[in-house]
Design a protein around this motif. Structure first.
Motif, PDB file in Angstrom:
ATOM      1  N   ALA A  37       0.847  -1.147  -0.108  1.00 49.16           N
ATOM      2  CA  ALA A  37       0.074  -0.018   0.059  1.00 49.16           C
ATOM      3  C   ALA A  37       0.990   1.409  -0.186  1.00 49.16           C
ATOM      4  O   ALA A  37       0.351   2.282  -0.193  1.00 49.16           O
ATOM      5  CB  ALA A  37      -0.836  -0.069   1.102  1.00 49.16           C
ATOM      6  N   ASP A  51      -7.331   7.817   2.306  1.00 52.09           N
ATOM      7  CA  ASP A  51      -6.679   7.285   1.134  1.00 52.09           C
ATOM      8  C   ASP A  51      -5.863   6.288   1.296  1.00 52.09           C
ATOM      9  O   ASP A  51      -6.161   5.002   0.786  1.00 52.09           O
ATOM     10  CB  ASP A  51      -6.302   8.218   0.137  1.00 52.09           C
ATOM     11  N   GLY A  54      -8.068   3.426   2.517  1.00 56.62           N
ATOM     12  CA  GLY A  54      -8.960   2.737   1.462  1.00 56.62           C
ATOM     13  C   GLY A  54      -8.097   1.839   0.689  1.00 56.62           C
ATOM     14  O   GLY A  54      -8.629   0.700   0.422  1.00 56.62           O
ATOM     15  N   ARG A  55      -6.682   2.178   0.472  1.00 55.64           N
ATOM     16  CA  ARG A  55      -5.964   1.358  -0.087  1.00 55.64           C
ATOM     17  C   ARG A  55      -5.871   0.057   0.854  1.00 55.64           C
ATOM     18  O   ARG A  55      -5.710  -1.046  -0.067  1.00 55.64           O
ATOM     19  CB  ARG A  55      -4.630   1.943  -0.350  1.00 55.64           C
ATOM     20  N   ALA A  57      -7.860  -1.393   2.808  1.00 55.26           N
ATOM     21  CA  ALA A  57      -9.070  -2.325   2.844  1.00 55.26           C
ATOM     22  C   ALA A  57      -9.292  -2.780   1.321  1.00 55.26           C
ATOM     23  O   ALA A  57      -9.514  -4.028   1.301  1.00 55.26           O
ATOM     24  CB  ALA A  57     -10.356  -1.216   3.103  1.00 55.26           C
ATOM     25  N   ALA A  58      -8.859  -2.123   0.283  1.00 56.85           N
ATOM     26  CA  ALA A  58      -8.816  -2.669  -1.071  1.00 56.85           C
ATOM     27  C   ALA A  58      -8.112  -3.866  -1.170  1.00 56.85           C
ATOM     28  O   ALA A  58      -8.411  -4.988  -1.577  1.00 56.85           O
ATOM     29  CB  ALA A  58      -8.533  -1.627  -1.970  1.00 56.85           C
ATOM     30  N   LEU A  59      -6.583  -3.780  -0.500  1.00 58.27           N
ATOM     31  CA  LEU A  59      -5.738  -4.914  -0.506  1.00 58.27           C
ATOM     32  C   LEU A  59      -6.276  -6.068   0.048  1.00 58.27           C
ATOM     33  O   LEU A  59      -5.965  -7.230  -0.518  1.00 58.27           O
ATOM     34  CB  LEU A  59      -4.470  -4.660  -0.220  1.00 58.27           C
ATOM     35  N   ASP A  61      -9.423  -6.965   0.744  1.00 56.55           N
ATOM     36  CA  ASP A  61     -10.446  -7.611   0.190  1.00 56.55           C
ATOM     37  C   ASP A  61     -10.164  -8.247  -1.116  1.00 56.55           C
ATOM     38  O   ASP A  61     -10.732  -9.496  -1.151  1.00 56.55           O
ATOM     39  CB  ASP A  61     -11.545  -6.752  -0.401  1.00 56.55           C
ATOM     40  N   LYS A  62      -9.071  -8.047  -1.794  1.00 56.74           N
ATOM     41  CA  LYS A  62      -8.696  -8.353  -3.024  1.00 56.74           C
ATOM     42  C   LYS A  62      -7.781  -9.658  -2.752  1.00 56.74           C
ATOM     43  O   LYS A  62      -8.030 -10.652  -3.523  1.00 56.74           O
ATOM     44  CB  LYS A  62      -8.082  -7.443  -3.960  1.00 56.74           C
ATOM     45  N   ASP A  63      -6.679  -9.460  -1.934  1.00 56.91           N
ATOM     46  CA  ASP A  63      -5.732 -10.531  -1.932  1.00 56.91           C
ATOM     47  C   ASP A  63      -5.872 -11.278  -0.636  1.00 56.91           C
ATOM     48  O   ASP A  63      -4.981 -12.307  -0.614  1.00 56.91           O
ATOM     49  CB  ASP A  63      -4.143  -9.823  -1.791  1.00 56.91           C
TER      50      ASP A  63
END
Length: 127
Positions: A37, A51, A54-55, A57-59, A61-63
């Protein structure tokens, strides 16, 4: 307190340590997350910007499989073992250690507190 995936992470700890409060995230994974991140691992969690959160949380969720999804997956695996009736499933069903530990002594964590069984009392002859 910043929130990630529905979990409050502590303010006063470094970001790496705060991430370990998520179920399924250890120190190694937290370091990887900070690196991916682009976040300084030593920055305090209260200083993280929106931000950056958010990065993260996105990581996550994705990985990664963490929190409720990981708990659900583990419970499904245990339920499958119970249903097929394998040895490990039977041990889970009976609440005994699953991975080969001894049960004659110890194993109190799985078995719970001692249940004392009355021993035989010497019966005296009435002669």
């Amino acid at each position: 307190m910043p929130r990630l995936l529905g979990v409050d992470i502590p303010n006063d700890r470094p970001a790496v340590v705060s991430l370990t409060y998520l179920y399924g995230v250890g120190l190694k994974t937290a370091r990887e997350l900070c690196h991916k991140a682009g976040i300084d691992p030593h920055i305090r969690a209260r200083d993280l910007r929106e931000d950056e959160l958010g990065r993260l949380a996105a990581l996550l969720d994705k990985d990664y499989v963490v929190e409720g999804q990981l708990r659900r997956q583990i419970n499904q695996n245990i339920t499958r073992l119970r249903d097929i009736g394998c040895y490990r499933g039977l041990r889970h069903r009976r609440g005994l250690p699953v991975r080969g530990q001894r049960t004659r002594t110890n194993a109190r964590t799985r078995k719970g507190p001692k249940k004392t069984v009355a021993g035989k009392k010497g019966v005296k002859d009435l002669r």
